[in-house]
Motif scaffolding. Structure first.
Motif, PDB file in Angstrom:
ATOM      1  N   HIS B  96      19.456  65.498 -26.991  1.00 50.09           N
ATOM      2  CA  HIS B  96      18.800  66.728 -26.562  1.00 50.09           C
ATOM      3  C   HIS B  96      17.838  67.220 -27.632  1.00 50.09           C
ATOM      4  O   HIS B  96      18.225  67.439 -28.762  1.00 50.09           O
ATOM      5  CB  HIS B  96      19.823  67.821 -26.272  1.00 50.09           C
ATOM      6  CG  HIS B  96      19.177  69.070 -25.778  1.00 50.09           C
ATOM      7  ND1 HIS B  96      18.939  69.283 -24.450  1.00 50.09           N
ATOM      8  CD2 HIS B  96      18.649  70.120 -26.423  1.00 50.09           C
ATOM      9  CE1 HIS B  96      18.304  70.431 -24.307  1.00 50.09           C
ATOM     10  NE2 HIS B  96      18.122  70.966 -25.494  1.00 50.09           N
ATOM     11  N   ASP B  99      12.313  70.852 -24.197  1.00 56.27           N
ATOM     12  CA  ASP B  99      12.351  71.003 -22.737  1.00 56.27           C
ATOM     13  C   ASP B  99      11.747  69.802 -22.022  1.00 56.27           C
ATOM     14  O   ASP B  99      12.203  69.412 -20.946  1.00 56.27           O
ATOM     15  CB  ASP B  99      11.574  72.260 -22.331  1.00 56.27           C
ATOM     16  CG  ASP B  99      12.279  73.532 -22.777  1.00 56.27           C
ATOM     17  OD1 ASP B  99      13.499  73.479 -23.016  1.00 56.27           O
ATOM     18  OD2 ASP B  99      11.603  74.575 -22.887  1.00 56.27           O
ATOM     19  N   VAL B 124      21.811  72.972 -30.281  1.00 52.94           N
ATOM     20  CA  VAL B 124      20.452  73.331 -30.653  1.00 52.94           C
ATOM     21  C   VAL B 124      20.457  74.068 -31.984  1.00 52.94           C
ATOM     22  O   VAL B 124      19.557  73.922 -32.791  1.00 52.94           O
ATOM     23  CB  VAL B 124      19.814  74.179 -29.534  1.00 52.94           C
ATOM     24  CG1 VAL B 124      18.542  74.853 -30.013  1.00 52.94           C
ATOM     25  CG2 VAL B 124      19.532  73.297 -28.326  1.00 52.94           C
ATOM     26  N   LYS B 125      21.515  74.869 -32.214  1.00 48.00           N
ATOM     27  CA  LYS B 125      21.616  75.501 -33.528  1.00 48.00           C
ATOM     28  C   LYS B 125      22.587  74.676 -34.366  1.00 48.00           C
ATOM     29  O   LYS B 125      23.508  74.053 -33.835  1.00 48.00           O
ATOM     30  CB  LYS B 125      22.076  76.954 -33.411  1.00 48.00           C
ATOM     31  CG  LYS B 125      23.379  77.148 -32.669  1.00 48.00           C
ATOM     32  CD  LYS B 125      23.791  78.617 -32.632  1.00 48.00           C
ATOM     33  CE  LYS B 125      25.087  78.762 -31.840  1.00 48.00           C
ATOM     34  NZ  LYS B 125      25.540  80.144 -31.750  1.00 48.00           N
ATOM     35  N   PRO B 293      11.592  71.249 -35.243  1.00 50.50           N
ATOM     36  CA  PRO B 293      11.465  72.631 -34.750  1.00 50.50           C
ATOM     37  C   PRO B 293      12.199  72.884 -33.430  1.00 50.50           C
ATOM     38  O   PRO B 293      12.330  74.040 -33.030  1.00 50.50           O
ATOM     39  CB  PRO B 293       9.956  72.805 -34.580  1.00 50.50           C
ATOM     40  CG  PRO B 293       9.409  71.441 -34.492  1.00 50.50           C
ATOM     41  CD  PRO B 293      10.305  70.577 -35.312  1.00 50.50           C
ATOM     42  N   ALA B 294      12.679  71.839 -32.769  1.00 49.15           N
ATOM     43  CA  ALA B 294      13.451  72.073 -31.543  1.00 49.15           C
ATOM     44  C   ALA B 294      14.887  72.472 -31.876  1.00 49.15           C
ATOM     45  O   ALA B 294      15.667  72.804 -30.993  1.00 49.15           O
ATOM     46  CB  ALA B 294      13.429  70.838 -30.655  1.00 49.15           C
ATOM     47  N   LYS B 295      15.222  72.431 -33.155  1.00 47.89           N
ATOM     48  CA  LYS B 295      16.560  72.833 -33.591  1.00 47.89           C
ATOM     49  C   LYS B 295      16.463  74.128 -34.388  1.00 47.89           C
ATOM     50  O   LYS B 295      15.406  74.457 -34.926  1.00 47.89           O
ATOM     51  CB  LYS B 295      17.179  71.737 -34.475  1.00 47.89           C
ATOM     52  CG  LYS B 295      17.402  70.429 -33.723  1.00 47.89           C
ATOM     53  CD  LYS B 295      18.822  70.351 -33.214  1.00 47.89           C
ATOM     54  CE  LYS B 295      19.066  69.098 -32.395  1.00 47.89           C
ATOM     55  NZ  LYS B 295      18.757  69.276 -30.970  1.00 47.89           N
ATOM     56  N   HIS B 296      17.593  74.826 -34.449  1.00 49.92           N
ATOM     57  CA  HIS B 296      17.599  76.084 -35.192  1.00 49.92           C
ATOM     58  C   HIS B 296      18.485  75.980 -36.423  1.00 49.92           C
ATOM     59  O   HIS B 296      19.661  75.609 -36.327  1.00 49.92           O
ATOM     60  CB  HIS B 296      18.105  77.218 -34.296  1.00 49.92           C
ATOM     61  CG  HIS B 296      18.300  78.511 -35.038  1.00 49.92           C
ATOM     62  ND1 HIS B 296      17.267  79.396 -35.253  1.00 49.92           N
ATOM     63  CD2 HIS B 296      19.383  79.054 -35.630  1.00 49.92           C
ATOM     64  CE1 HIS B 296      17.716  80.440 -35.940  1.00 49.92           C
ATOM     65  NE2 HIS B 296      18.996  80.261 -36.189  1.00 49.92           N
ATOM     66  N   ASP B 327       5.527  72.295 -27.612  1.00 45.90           N
ATOM     67  CA  ASP B 327       5.851  73.708 -27.829  1.00 45.90           C
ATOM     68  C   ASP B 327       6.559  74.002 -29.152  1.00 45.90           C
ATOM     69  O   ASP B 327       6.157  74.921 -29.872  1.00 45.90           O
ATOM     70  CB  ASP B 327       6.710  74.249 -26.671  1.00 45.90           C
ATOM     71  CG  ASP B 327       5.932  74.317 -25.364  1.00 45.90           C
ATOM     72  OD1 ASP B 327       4.712  74.094 -25.398  1.00 45.90           O
ATOM     73  OD2 ASP B 327       6.550  74.579 -24.319  1.00 45.90           O
ATOM     74  N   PRO B 328       7.638  73.270 -29.484  1.00 46.31           N
ATOM     75  CA  PRO B 328       8.363  73.657 -30.700  1.00 46.31           C
ATOM     76  C   PRO B 328       7.478  73.675 -31.951  1.00 46.31           C
ATOM     77  O   PRO B 328       7.537  74.619 -32.739  1.00 46.31           O
ATOM     78  CB  PRO B 328       9.451  72.580 -30.813  1.00 46.31           C
ATOM     79  CG  PRO B 328       9.641  72.081 -29.416  1.00 46.31           C
ATOM     80  CD  PRO B 328       8.287  72.151 -28.788  1.00 46.31           C
ATOM     81  N   PHE B 331       4.934  76.647 -31.879  1.00 48.62           N
ATOM     82  CA  PHE B 331       5.538  77.950 -32.188  1.00 48.62           C
ATOM     83  C   PHE B 331       5.722  78.141 -33.695  1.00 48.62           C
ATOM     84  O   PHE B 331       5.639  79.253 -34.199  1.00 48.62           O
ATOM     85  CB  PHE B 331       6.900  78.105 -31.513  1.00 48.62           C
ATOM     86  CG  PHE B 331       6.834  78.770 -30.164  1.00 48.62           C
ATOM     87  CD1 PHE B 331       6.509  80.121 -30.055  1.00 48.62           C
ATOM     88  CD2 PHE B 331       7.102  78.057 -29.008  1.00 48.62           C
ATOM     89  CE1 PHE B 331       6.455  80.745 -28.819  1.00 48.62           C
ATOM     90  CE2 PHE B 331       7.052  78.675 -27.757  1.00 48.62           C
ATOM     91  CZ  PHE B 331       6.727  80.020 -27.663  1.00 48.62           C
ATOM     92  N   ASP B 332       6.008  77.047 -34.406  1.00 50.27           N
ATOM     93  CA  ASP B 332       6.274  77.155 -35.842  1.00 50.27           C
ATOM     94  C   ASP B 332       5.008  77.211 -36.693  1.00 50.27           C
ATOM     95  O   ASP B 332       5.033  77.731 -37.805  1.00 50.27           O
ATOM     96  CB  ASP B 332       7.117  75.954 -36.320  1.00 50.27           C
ATOM     97  CG  ASP B 332       8.608  76.234 -36.203  1.00 50.27           C
ATOM     98  OD1 ASP B 332       8.964  77.321 -35.693  1.00 50.27           O
ATOM     99  OD2 ASP B 332       9.410  75.380 -36.620  1.00 50.27           O
TER     100      ASP B 332
END
Lengths: 426, 373
Positions: B96, B99, B124-125, B293-296, B327-328, B331-332
Motif C-alpha cells: 500500500h 491512491d 500509512v503512519k 511522502p505517501a507515509k506519515h 500527489d504525495p 503536497f510535500d
C-alpha cells in the motif's frame, strides 16, 4: 472580537440564503437547514469565548468521540463544497498554486490551504483549530492536506489509519483500527485536559446511529415513482449528517424531512415535475454546477434519484452495533464505500441500480478525487455488462470551476438522454 | 569493467533477462511496485523479486482503465500488463502506498489473470505503537500468503539468509554512494543509475557478486582527474527511470552526489539486525527507513532528511523531479522548499512526465541553475 463574529454570521447567512433559497423556503414553520447551520457556525466561531475546543476533521472521520468531549467538529471538506458552490474555488486554487501547490492536487485541499492563510472564501475562513483529526478511509490526500495544516496552525494531529480493504477486512486490520480508537481517546483527553466520558459516548453513539438510519430513510424515499427528491436535494440536506452527526438536531431535522418527503409521495409530487427517466449519480457533486446540471437533466424529464456519494454516510450501517460502539465503529470506518475494492463498489452500484430502478448511470470523473475516480471505467463496464443500462462519464472537478466545459458537457448529456429515451420507448 | 557492462545489458532489456533466467533457474518471478514491498521475503521464498517500471511508449490500452489525470508510472505499468508483455510473472505484490497504486491493484486483480495477487496493506503512519505492531502482523500475514502462493513454507532460516544477502548488497551500495560522493568522476551517473536499477531486477546472489567486484575495482581505481568546479547536486523525487538525466546534469556542469529517490537511497537505506528474530528485523527496517511522502512519520521528517543528505554529501543544491499527477510528492514540495530556503540551499523544480522534456531545453535549465550555485 464580537464584531468579527457578527460579520462572520452575516456572511454565513448571506451564503446560505443565496445558495439555497429554493430549499430554505420549504420548512416555514420549523427549524430550517439555515437555522441549524447558523447556530453551528456561530458556536464554532465563538468557541474561543465560550472555552470550547475546535477540531478539524475529515468527512469520514469518527466525530462521535469529539461530540462526547464537547469539542466542536469542523469539516474542511464541507467548507470546500461551500467554496465550490460559491464559485470561489478557481481563485482560491490559483492562490494555492502561487504558494507552490500543483494545479493537479485536490481542489478541496488547494482551496482550504490557501483560504486558511487569507481568511477568504464565502464565510471568511473557518474557525481556527485546536486539533486536527484525519481519517484516511476516504483518500491519501487528506493525510497530506492535514499534515500541511498541522504545520501551518502548529496544533496536534491525530491520524486514524484505516487499512484499505481490497478484498477483505483482515483480523490484523481490525486489531489495528480498534487499537487506534483507544489512542484517539487518549489523544482527546490530552488535548482537552479532561477524562473521557464513556457514558456520554454511548448516548452520542446512539444518536449517530439513529441519525444515519434516518438519513437512509430520507434517501429511501427516492425509490418512489416519481421520486419526491433528487440527488441534488440530497447534496444539500447531506450537510447535517456530515457536520452534526451524533446530535439530536440531526434526528429532529431528518425526522421532519422524511415526513415532508412522505407527504410529497402521498400527494404524487416529484422533484422533477414530469419524471420519465431515473438516473444514478457517481462521485462528489460538481458543486459549482449543481443548479445548472439539475435543470439540464430536468429539461429532459430526467431525475437523478440517487447517488453513491450521499449514500456513503449510511453505507456502513450494516457494521454498526450500538452496544459495542467502539468495536463496530472501527469496522464501519474501515469499510466505507471509498475504502473497498472496485469490484465491491460495483456490487453496491448494481444494488442501487436495482433498488432505485434507474435507466442510466452518470459518472463524474473528478480530477480532484483519484480514489473515487480511478476504477470508474471498470465499474462502468461491469454495470454495462450486468445491467445493460447506458452510462455517461463527465470529466470535471468538484470545486475548481476552471475544469468545466459547459458546451461539451451539455452536448454529451443531450446525446446520452437521446439514447436513454430511445431505449426506454422501444 | 566486464561486470558493469553485463549489468548495463540486463538493465537495457530486463524482460529478456528475466525470461532467460526463469528458464535456466526454474525460479518463479514476482513483480512488485514500490520500495515498500518487503522483497526480502520474496527472495527468501526462492522467487525473484522484480521491480515494475512500466513503459512510456504508446500507451493506449491503459486508457480504457485509467483517466488522463493518472500518473504515467501507474499507466505505464498497467500498459505493460495489458499488452501481455509481463506474462512471465507468476505473481504480483502490491504494497500500500498512494491512491493511484491502490486502485491499480484493484484494476490489475480484475483484468490480469494467470498469476497470484497479494496486497500488502501496510500502515500509512509509522510512528505509533499500534502501527508498529500492525506492520509486524501484516508482514507475518504476507509470509503466510506468499508461502501459500509459491507452495513453500518460509522459515526463519530462509529469512535470515535473505537478510544477510540484502544487508551485504545495501552495505556495498552505501559504499558506492560514498565513493561517488567523494570522487564523482570514478563512475558516470548513467552507470551508477544502471547498477541501482539492476539491483531491483537481477538474481540477488549474482548481483551481490557482481557488485562486490565493481566496488572492489572502484576502490582501487585512481580517481580520474577532477573536472574542476562541477556543482554537487542532490535529486529528490519518486521513481527516476531516466539515466539520461544524469548525463544531462553532468554535461551542464553538475554532478549527482546524493538522492532521495524511491529508486535510489530510499530503497537501499537501512541495515537489518542479524541477531534479531528475522521478521522483527525486517519490520524494524521498514519502520526506520527514510519515508516516502505517501507515509506519515512526524511532520517535517522528509525535509529534515533532505537537509541531512545535502550536508552529508556536501551538495550545492537540490533538484526536485516531480512526476506529474503524483500527489504525495506535490503536497510535500512547498514545505520542503521552504525548509531548504531557510537553510539557503538553492533548489530547482522539474515537472516531469514519463518522457523527459527535450534534452536541449533540460540542459539550458540545468546550466542556468548550476551557474547560480
Amino acid at each position: 472580537m464580537k464584531k468579527s463574529i457578527s460579520d462572520f454570521l452575516k456572511m454565513v447567512l448571506i451564503f446560505l440564503a443565496g445558495k439555497f433559497k429554493k430549499f430554505t423556503m420549504r420548512f416555514k414553520k420549523s427549524k430550517t437547514m439555515k437555522d441549524y447551520m447558523m447556530v453551528y457556525y456561530s458556536d464554532a466561531k465563538s468557541a474561543r469565548l465560550t472555552g470550547r475546543k475546535v477540531a478539524w476533521i475529515t468527512s469520514g472521520g469518527p466525530v462521535e468521540p469529539l461530540i462526547a468531549m464537547n469539542v466542536i467538529p469542523i469539516y474542511p471538506e464541507n467548507h470546500g463544497a461551500m467554496i465550490g458552490a460559491s464559485k470561489m474555488g478557481g481563485s482560491l486554487c490559483e492562490k494555492a498554486e502561487a504558494m507552490g501547490y500543483s494545479a493537479d492536487l485536490c481542489s478541496y485541499a488547494r482551496s482550504d490551504i490557501s483560504c486558511a492563510t487569507i481568511n477568504g472564501g464565502p464565510i471568511g475562513g473557518l474557525p481556527k483549530p485546536d486539533m486536527l483529526v484525519c481519517c484516511n478511509n476516504i483518500c491519501g490526500t487528506v493525510l497530506k492536506w492535514y499534515e500541511v495544516q498541522a504545520r501551518y496552525f502548529n496544533v496536534p494531529l491525530f491520524i486514524l489509519d484505516t487499512p484499505f480493504c481490497h478484498t477483505e477486512y483482515t483480523n490484523e486490520a481490525a486489531k489495528y483500527v480498534r487499537a487506534q480508537f483507544d489512542e484517539y481517546i487518549v489523544f482527546l483527553e490530552k488535548v482537552c485536559k479532561k477524562k473521557f466520558d464513556f457514558e456520554r459516548l454511548k448516548e452520542v453513539g446512539h444518536l449517530s446511529h439513529q441519525g444515519q438510519l434516518l438519513w437512509q430513510a430520507v434517501l429511501d424515499t427516492a425509490t418512489n415513482k416519481p421520486s419526491p427528491m433528487s440527488a441534488f436535494d440530497a447534496f444539500y440536506h447531506l450537510a447535517l449528517i456530515v457536520t452534526l452527526r451524533g446530535t439530536q438536531d440531526v434526528i429532529d431535522y431528518y425526522t421532519q424531512l422524511v415526513a415532508y418527503m412522505k407527504n410529497r409521495i402521498a400527494r404524487g409530487i416529484g422533484a422533477v415535475p414530469n419524471e420519465k427517466y431515473r438516473l444514478l449519480w457517481d462521485n462528489i457533486p460538481i458543486w459549482h454546477r449543481t443548479r445548472w446540471l439539475s435543470e439540464k437533466f430536468a429539461a429532459h424529464n430526467a431525475c437523478l434519484v440517487a447517488d453513491t456519494y450521499t449514500t456513503a454516510w449510511c453505507g456502513a450501517l450494516k457494521y454498526i452495533d450500538e452496544n459495542r460502539f467502539l468495536d463496530s465503529a472501527a469496522e464501519a470506518h474501515a469499510r466505507i464505500y471509498l475504502n473497498i475494492g472496485i469490484d465491491e463498489m460495483a456490487k453496491m452500484v448494481l444494488e442501487m441500480i436495482d433498488k432505485y430502478d434507474v435507466d442510466g448511470f452518470v459518472l463524474h470523473s473528478n480530477r480532484s478525487c483519484k480514489p473515487y475516480s480511478f476504477g470508474q471505467l471498470d465499474i462502468q463496464r461491469i454495470v454495462e455488462k450486468e445491467r445493460g443500462i447506458p452510462c455517461l462519464m463527465l470529466e470535471a472537478d468538484m470545486t475548481d470551476e476552471r475544469s468545466f466545459s459547459e458546451s461539451q458537457i451539455s452536448t454529451r448529456i443531450d446525446a446520452f438522454m437521446e439514447i436513454i429515451k430511445e431505449r426506454k420507448n422501444k | 569493467m566486464k561486470k558493469l557492462t553485463e549489468l548495463k545489458k540486463v538493465v537495457s532489456n530486463p524482460y529478456a533477462y528475466v525470461r532467460k533466467y526463469k528458464k535456466q533457474s526454474g525460479k518463479k518471478v514476482v513483480g512488485y511496485f514500490c520500495s515498500y514491498a518487503p522483497e526480502e521475503l520474496i527472495w527468501a521464498a526462492g522467487a525473484l523479486p522484480l521491480r515494475m517500471f512500466g513503459t512510456s511508449e504508446n500507451i493506449h490500452l491503459a486508457d480504457t482503465h485509467l483517466q488522463s489525470y493518472c500518473c504515467s508510472l501507474v499507466r505505464g505499468i498497467l500498459e505493460e500488463a495489458l499488452a501481455n508483455r509481463l506474462d512471465f510473472l507468476d505473481g504480483v505484490v502490491f504494497p500500500h502506498t498512494c491512491d493511484s497504486f491502490q486502485r491499480l491493484s484493484d484494476i490489475w486483480r480484475l483484468n490480469i489473470t494467470g498469476q497470484f495477487h497479494i496486497d500488502v496493506v501496510l500502515p500509512v503512519k509509522l510512528d505509533t505503537p499500534s502501527a508498529k505492531r500492525y506492520l509486524y502482523d501484516v508482514l507475518e500475514k504476507f509470509r503466510k500468503d506468499l508461502g501459500d502462493a509459491l507452495g513453500v513454507k518460509i522459515t526463519d532460516k530462509m529469512l535470515a539468509k535473505s537478510i544477510k544477502t540484502y544487508n551485504k548488497i545495501r552495505r556495498l551500495i552505501a559504499t558506492l554512494y560514498e565513493l561517488r560522493s567523494k570522487n564523482p568522476q570514478i563512475l558516470s551517473g548513467a552507470d551508477f543509475h544502471a547498477i541501482i536499477k539492476a539491483a531491483m531486477i537481477m538474481d540477488r546472489d549474482y548481483f551481490l557478486e557482481a557488485l562486490s567486484e565493481i566496488v572492489g575495482q572502484l576502490k582501487k581505481a585512481k580517481p580520474a582527474k577532477a573536472t574542476g568546479g562541477a556543482k554537487r547536486l542532490v535529486i529528490s523525487g519518486s521513481v527516476c527511470s531516466h539515466p539520461d538525466i544524469y548525463d544531462i546534469i553532468e554535461n551542464s556542469g553538475g554532478v549527482v552526489v546524493g538522492d532521495d529517490l524511491c529508486t535510489g537511497y530510499r530503497y537501499f537505506e537501512g541495515i537489518m539486525d542479524e541477531k534479531k528474530p528475522p521478521l522483527k528485523a525486517i519490520t524494524k527496517r521498514y519502520l526506520d527507513r527514510i519515508i516516502c511522502p505517501a507515509k506519515h512519520f512526524q511532520l517535517k521528517e522528509r525535509g529534515e532528511n533532505l537537509i541531512r543528505t545535502v550536508k552529508k554529501s556536501k551538495a550545492d543544491g537540490v533538484v526536485f523531479l516531480l512526476l506529474k499527477f503524483c500527489d504525495p510528492h506535490a503536497f510535500d514540495y512547498p514545505y520542503i522548499k521552504e525548509m531548504l530556503e531557510a537553510k539557503k540551499i538553492p533548489c530547482l523544480l522539474l515537472d516531469m512526465e514519463a518522457e523527459l522534456p527535450p534534452v536541449g531545453q533540460l540542459q539550458t535549465r540545468f546550466e542556468t541553475f548550476v551557474q547560480i550555485l
